[in-house]
Motif scaffolding. Structure first.
Motif, PDB file in Angstrom:
ATOM      1  N   THR A 227       0.288  -0.371  -5.096  1.00 12.49           N
ATOM      2  CA  THR A 227      -0.865   0.478  -5.380  1.00 12.49           C
ATOM      3  C   THR A 227      -0.459   1.767  -6.090  1.00 12.49           C
ATOM      4  OG1 THR A 227      -0.780   1.543  -3.197  1.00 12.49           O
ATOM      5  CG2 THR A 227      -2.142  -0.440  -3.413  1.00 12.49           C
TER       6      THR A 227
ATOM      7  N   HIS B  81       0.133   4.860  -1.071  1.00 13.40           N
ATOM      8  CA  HIS B  81      -0.285   6.260  -0.974  1.00 13.40           C
ATOM      9  C   HIS B  81      -0.600   6.612   0.479  1.00 13.40           C
ATOM     10  CE1 HIS B  81      -1.571   5.267  -5.253  1.00 13.40           C
ATOM     11  NE2 HIS B  81      -0.669   6.209  -5.396  1.00 13.40           N
TER      12      HIS B  81
ATOM     13  N   GLY C   8      -2.087  10.648  -3.398  1.00 20.13           N
ATOM     14  CA  GLY C   8      -3.145   9.660  -3.422  1.00 20.13           C
ATOM     15  C   GLY C   8      -3.806   9.608  -4.780  1.00 20.13           C
ATOM     16  N   VAL C   9      -4.616   8.583  -4.987  1.00 26.55           N
ATOM     17  CA  VAL C   9      -5.327   8.435  -6.255  1.00 26.55           C
ATOM     18  C   VAL C   9      -6.468   9.449  -6.295  1.00 26.55           C
ATOM     19  CG1 VAL C   9      -6.701   6.877  -7.689  1.00 26.55           C
ATOM     20  CG2 VAL C   9      -4.742   6.000  -6.398  1.00 26.55           C
TER      21      VAL C   9
ATOM     22  N   ASP D 136      -7.932   2.330  -1.832  1.00 24.37           N
ATOM     23  CA  ASP D 136      -6.829   1.761  -2.624  1.00 24.37           C
ATOM     24  C   ASP D 136      -6.647   0.281  -2.310  1.00 24.37           C
ATOM     25  OD1 ASP D 136      -6.460   4.461  -3.153  1.00 24.37           O
ATOM     26  OD2 ASP D 136      -4.279   4.364  -2.976  1.00 24.37           O
ATOM     27  N   SER D 137      -6.440  -0.023  -1.000  1.00 25.63           N
ATOM     28  CA  SER D 137      -6.156  -1.413  -0.631  1.00 25.63           C
ATOM     29  C   SER D 137      -7.395  -2.280  -0.789  1.00 25.63           C
ATOM     30  CB  SER D 137      -5.628  -1.489   0.808  1.00 25.63           C
ATOM     31  OG  SER D 137      -6.558  -0.947   1.716  1.00 25.63           O
TER      32      SER D 137
ATOM     33  N   ASP E 146       0.865  -1.167   0.000  1.00 24.68           N
ATOM     34  CA  ASP E 146       0.000   0.000   0.000  1.00 24.68           C
ATOM     35  C   ASP E 146       0.909   1.226   0.000  1.00 24.68           C
ATOM     36  OD1 ASP E 146      -2.335   1.362   0.113  1.00 24.68           O
ATOM     37  OD2 ASP E 146      -2.927   0.703   2.105  1.00 24.68           O
TER      38      ASP E 146
ATOM     39  N   THR F 293      -7.844  -4.014  -4.237  1.00 20.44           N
ATOM     40  CA  THR F 293      -6.867  -4.973  -4.758  1.00 20.44           C
ATOM     41  C   THR F 293      -7.522  -6.190  -5.416  1.00 20.44           C
ATOM     42  OG1 THR F 293      -6.661  -6.020  -2.583  1.00 20.44           O
ATOM     43  CG2 THR F 293      -5.063  -4.296  -3.126  1.00 20.44           C
TER      44      THR F 293
ATOM     45  N   ILE G 286      -7.834   1.605  -9.950  1.00 22.59           N
ATOM     46  CA  ILE G 286      -8.555   2.110  -8.774  1.00 22.59           C
ATOM     47  C   ILE G 286      -9.609   3.115  -9.218  1.00 22.59           C
ATOM     48  CG2 ILE G 286      -8.357   3.507  -6.679  1.00 22.59           C
ATOM     49  CD1 ILE G 286      -5.567   2.294  -6.257  1.00 22.59           C
TER      50      ILE G 286
ATOM     51  N   GLU H 286      -3.100   2.439 -10.266  1.00 27.15           N
ATOM     52  CA  GLU H 286      -3.780   3.700  -9.975  1.00 27.15           C
ATOM     53  C   GLU H 286      -4.960   3.912 -10.923  1.00 27.15           C
ATOM     54  OE1 GLU H 286      -0.065   6.311  -8.136  1.00 27.15           O
ATOM     55  OE2 GLU H 286      -0.411   6.338 -10.305  1.00 27.15           O
TER      56      GLU H 286
ATOM     57  N   VAL I 257      -7.011   5.918   1.422  1.00 27.41           N
ATOM     58  CA  VAL I 257      -6.098   4.818   1.085  1.00 27.41           C
ATOM     59  C   VAL I 257      -6.737   3.455   1.337  1.00 27.41           C
ATOM     60  CG1 VAL I 257      -3.942   6.079   1.338  1.00 27.41           C
ATOM     61  CG2 VAL I 257      -4.977   5.016   3.340  1.00 27.41           C
TER      62      VAL I 257
END
Length: 926
Positions: free
Chosen positions: A153, A98, A472-473, A537-538, A96, A541, A162, A159, A534
């Motif tokens: 990530t 970001h 971050g995304v 993000d995770s 992870d 996955t 996501i 990215e 975040v």
């Protein structure tokens, strides 16, 4: 005198007694890398059924700690045991990358005044450096995986994917923008997710505040009184005085009864069940209840704000309790989720006068420009000066804190992007309902994980997924400047943005000129610059890894993380899965506890009780750490200390000694040349193989159910009691003194060979380096690996059930004889057990079993003579031990009457003469 030592078949092996794991393990790791072991395991497993353990990504910041080690070792044990069980079990590690902690590290090193694009560049470089540090330590633990191709990530494709997943959540109807209170960290300057909040003790001012009734006549009419004085108040209790400037209402519970109490401080409206406690708190000794009223009848009565010229209604809410306070709750929809929910029902304003920095707006009366914490004092002083402060105390209570800064957070209403738990998606079902159904379908290890996660899903608020950060995304959205609506081509625009990010990373969005995508419409739309939580993000996955990597499957068979991830990754994965695919991305969840010291204390630098995995590995070896992990019941807290590790080292030493004995007695054994069918083995050898097969069946089940502490316990018991304390102890005489190529010795070696093969595989998932070391000696091939094998299979004797029953009975007799021998030894009657002669008086089935062993009984009992005599019944059963009157054989150490029967070898017994110069001794059973 002749030296007969050279005539013995003494053990011989290059497998050393001392493990020296810390020194040897790095060499094995180098060979694994050189021999491409992970890739070879994948090739060997092709075509097998898949088992996918999906790696929850650790955060790319800081060296690994003992909790990381526990997590990765458990995952590795599962992957290796599944591979040995005949599955194709690839392991793709990830990180992870970001989020705020990386931003803080970069700010610490480079300062805050950095161009955002440069800042993101520095964050990416920092994360990459941390990944390499952590990867090195994970590999050193002996964890096999695709370390050359982990998922990150922050990879451009990741990215972009996501962003695509967010587009699916939006398309399915779960994403919305709203003004509502969220956890807000003043130090972060950002909203926090549920999983980023931890609860610590905090001391707060606890105050009781009087709200004057607007029209006493209205309240009097409601309660059936002719009149009430002007000094009539509803009393609330709060531990956050700073939220009173945002007060919009008072909440009561519809079903509670409230009393109007005449006191020296006026007429007070308080919940009936709390009147006595309140009077004591206010120091009021005498009071009178004038009337009582049910909460539902109070709805709509108007009161005055205690220090603003504002009228506030009394409303009804289910969140009101009688646990503390007055039974009436100060309600500020801009500063509390329950307040917000009840406020929506009554159309109350969502007033938030507090800025991102935790200070009140300058135009806020009384507290303008002050921090919320400073405002507590100002508000309390204003209440006291206005005669509205009924009571002031301090209260130590559990309060939400930022998990990064460890500072108290606040609730404040901000415009954020949310995933709605109770919004009905395209499937006609709310996300909460869908997630709860999936929890019900999921297997949990341990079982208590189910009600825990279920309760969290049932009670959780909407998920705030936007953050006001740089690293971050991004949320690739365009919002109309006037209407606040998303662009009608949002789904198409998200894909176009994702394609650009896939080529150039998140900078492609941040540097994007809206005109490139919107053309002339760009002037009417605002480009969102918020980044995603975040945890999104995770949680993504499953879409960005499981659905993308060809060697993996979706959904995964197992997610495994610490118990805190019920609030974190387990939840974010479940919600993103349900919001996009309609189901969870996993079939099972395994939860492990946290690591504590030997006294059960949480590890902290201030306590000085931190155990660093790197130190354990460098001094004791990774296999010791792995054995500790496996031997501990991970369903609770895992205790570790120097003393505990010493016990683990001792347990390892005993296991290693057993393995060394097995290998040492196979030095001259060639299975192709010396192999015998199992039916041709001696009785006890066949029984030993039955014992081993029974153990393997049990351990295969324990591995399949992820019960590793049972695996370790049973391996240790088997090696120390079934092998060391019984079979191998008996076997030494036959291995050492029989003819080198005799059937007696080869039968024993056949059993040892198959036992060693089975044991090596069974312990390899836990003791990976030791298992590999044993395998190299056993096979003579350093380029081979135990991890290219599956659980060992070999024929069982046809009479396995009879062997179990027979030898269990013999072992019970042997235990009784050993006890009697020890008593005689303690009394000085004998030295070793071989100096003893034993007579066993037995009856019935016991007599029959012992009689069947004939002269081999003495070898089972490890005495120089053993005779079984039939007793008339159980009451006459006994064991007699006497010291042997005969001389001791120099070679086998048995005390026998025929020692010296051959003048040429006056110190040898007849059995040794037969084994050395004749056709060998007659033995069948042991």
């Amino acid at each position: 005198m002749a030296d007969y030592k050279s005539t013995l078949n003494l053990p011989d092996t290059p497998f050393p007694m001392r493990g020296d794991l810390a020194k040897r393990e790095p060499g094995m790791l180098a060979r694994w890398q050189q021999n491409r072991l992970y890739q070879r395991v994948r090739e060997a497993a092709q075509g097998r059924p898949k088992f996918i353990l999906h790696d929850g990504p650790p955060y790319a910041n800081g060296d690994i700690h003992i909790g990381h080690a526990v997590n990765k070792v458990l995952k590795d044990i599962i992957v290796k045991s599944k591979t040995l069980a005949g599955f194709d079990a690839p392991y793709v590690p990830g990180w992870d990358c970001h989020g705020l902690p990386i931003e803080l590290q970069v700010e610490k090193e480079y300062g805050k005044d950095i161009d955002p694009a440069r800042f993101r560049q520095l964050c990416r470089a920092y994360a990459a450096s941390q990944i390499e540090r952590q990867k090195k330590d994970f590999i050193r633990l002996g964890v096999l995986g695709d370390w050359d191709h982990p998922y990150l990530t922050m990879d451009y494709r990741f990215e972009a994917d996501i962003m695509r997943l967010l587009g699916q959540v939006l398309e399915n109807g779960y994403l919305y923008q709203g003004l509502k209170p969220v956890h807000w960290c003043v130090d972060c300057g950002s909203a926090l997710a549920e999983a980023e909040v931890e609860y610590e003790d905090k001391t707060s001012p606890a105050i009781d505040v009087a709200f004057p009734v607007l029209d006493p006549a209205v309240l009097a009419q409601r309660v059936g009184l002719e009149a009430l004085p002007e000094a009539t108040f509803a009393v609330i209790w709060t531990t956050t005085p700073w939220t009173l400037p945002a007060n919009q209402a008072i909440s009561a519970h519809a079903d509670f009864y409230y009393d109007l109490v005449q006191t020296e401080k006026g007429v007070l409206l308080i919940a009936r069940d709390l009147v006595e406690a309140c009077m004591a708190r206010y120091g009021i000794a005498q009071w009178e209840v004038l009337a009582s009223i049910r909460g539902t009848s109070l709805e709509g009565v108007m009161f005055r704000h205690p220090f603003y010229a504002r009228e506030v209604p009394l409303i009804l809410g289910e969140h009101v309790t009688l646990e503390a306070g007055t039974g009436l709750v100060h309600t500020a929809p801009g500063h509390g989720l329950e307040d917000y929910v009840v406020g929506l029902r009554y159309g109350l304003p969502v007033d938030n006068p507090v800025g991102d920095d935790g200070r009140f707006r300058a135009d806020t009366p009384l507290v303008g420009g002050q921090s919320v914490w400073a405002a507590n004092k100002t508000v309390i002083e204003a209440l006291a000066n206005g005669g509205r402060l009924m009571c002031q105390q301090t209260l130590k209570h559990s309060y939400p804190h930022c998990w990064r800064h460890k500072t108290p957070i606040i609730f404040r209403a901000t415009r954020q992007w949310f995933i709605g738990m109770d919004r009905v998606g395209q499937g006609g079902e709310s996300l909460r309902s869908r997630a709860l159904d999936e929890v019900e379908r999921t297997r949990f290890f341990p079982a208590w994980g189910r009600p825990r996660l279920e309760a969290m899903i049932r009670n959780r608020p909407d998920w705030c997924v936007s953050r006001q950060r740089n690293w971050g995304v991004p949320l690739p959205l365009f919002v109309h400047r006037q209407t606040g609506e998303l662009h009608p081509r949002t789904r198409e625009l998200i894909e176009e943005a994702a394609r650009r990010v896939e080529q150039a990373g998140i900078e492609a969005w941040f540097s994007l000129d809206p005109q490139e995508l919107l053309g002339t419409e760009a002037a009417h739309y605002h480009k969102v610059t918020d980044t995603l939580d975040v945890w999104f993000d995770s949680g993504a996955t499953h879409a960005c890894v499981l659905k993308v990597r060809p060697e993996l499957n979706h959904p995964a068979d197992l997610y495994l993380e610490g118990s805190d991830q019920h609030r974190g990754w387990f939840q974010s994965s479940l919600l993103t899965g349900c919001a996009t695919d309609g189901h969870a991305p996993f079939r099972a969840l395994l939860t492990h506890g946290f690591v504590v010291d030997g006294q059960g204390h949480k590890m902290s630098k201030s306590r000085g009780n931190v155990v660093a995995p790197q130190k354990v590995i460098d001094t004791l070896g990774a296999d010791i750490l792995r054995l500790w992990v496996a031997a501990t019941d991970y369903s609770g807290e895992l205790s570790i200390s120097d003393e505990i590790l010493k016990r683990v080292v001792e347990a390892y030493r005993r296991l290693r000694n057993t393995l060394r004995f097995l290998l040492a007695n196979l030095a001259d054994f060639d299975p192709a040349r010396d192999g015998l069918p199992v039916e041709a083995w001696f009785d006890i050898d066949r029984y030993a193989w039955v014992m081993t097969s029974d153990l393997q069946a049990e351990l295969e089940t324990h591995y399949a159910e992820f019960e590793f502490h049972h695996v370790v316990q049973k391996l240790q018991t088997f090696c120390s009691e079934d092998l060391g304390g019984f079979y191998l102890d008996i076997l030494k005489d036959r291995l050492y003194t029989s003819g080198q190529n005799s059937r007696a010795r080869r039968s024993a070696q056949n059993a040892l060979y198959h036992i060693t093969h089975a044991l090596t595989r069974l312990l390899a998932p836990v003791l990976s380096f030791t298992g590999e070391e044993v395998w190299a000696v056993l096979t003579g091939r350093e380029d081979d690996s135990v991890f290219l094998q599956t659980w060992y299979r070999h024929d069982l004797p046809k009479d396995a059930p009879a062997l179990r029953a027979k030898w269990q009975a013999i072992r019970e007799v042997k235990a009784a004889v050993q006890k009697r021998l020890e008593e005689v030894r303690a009394a000085g009657g004998i030295g070793s057990s071989l100096q003893a002669e034993v007579e066993i008086h037995a009856s019935g089935a016991k007599y029959a079993v012992l009689r069947e062993l004939e002269d081999d009984l003495r070898f089972v009992l490890i005495t120089s003579r053993a005779e079984v005599i039939e007793a008339p019944d159980a009451a006459h059963e006994r064991i007699e031990v006497t010291p042997s009157p005969h001389p001791k054989c120099e070679r086998c150490w048995h005390w026998r009457a025929d020692v010296g029967s051959d003048p040429a070898h006056p110190t040898l017994c007849g059995r040794c003469l037969a084994n050395l110069f004749g056709g060998g001794e007659p033995r069948r059973h042991a």
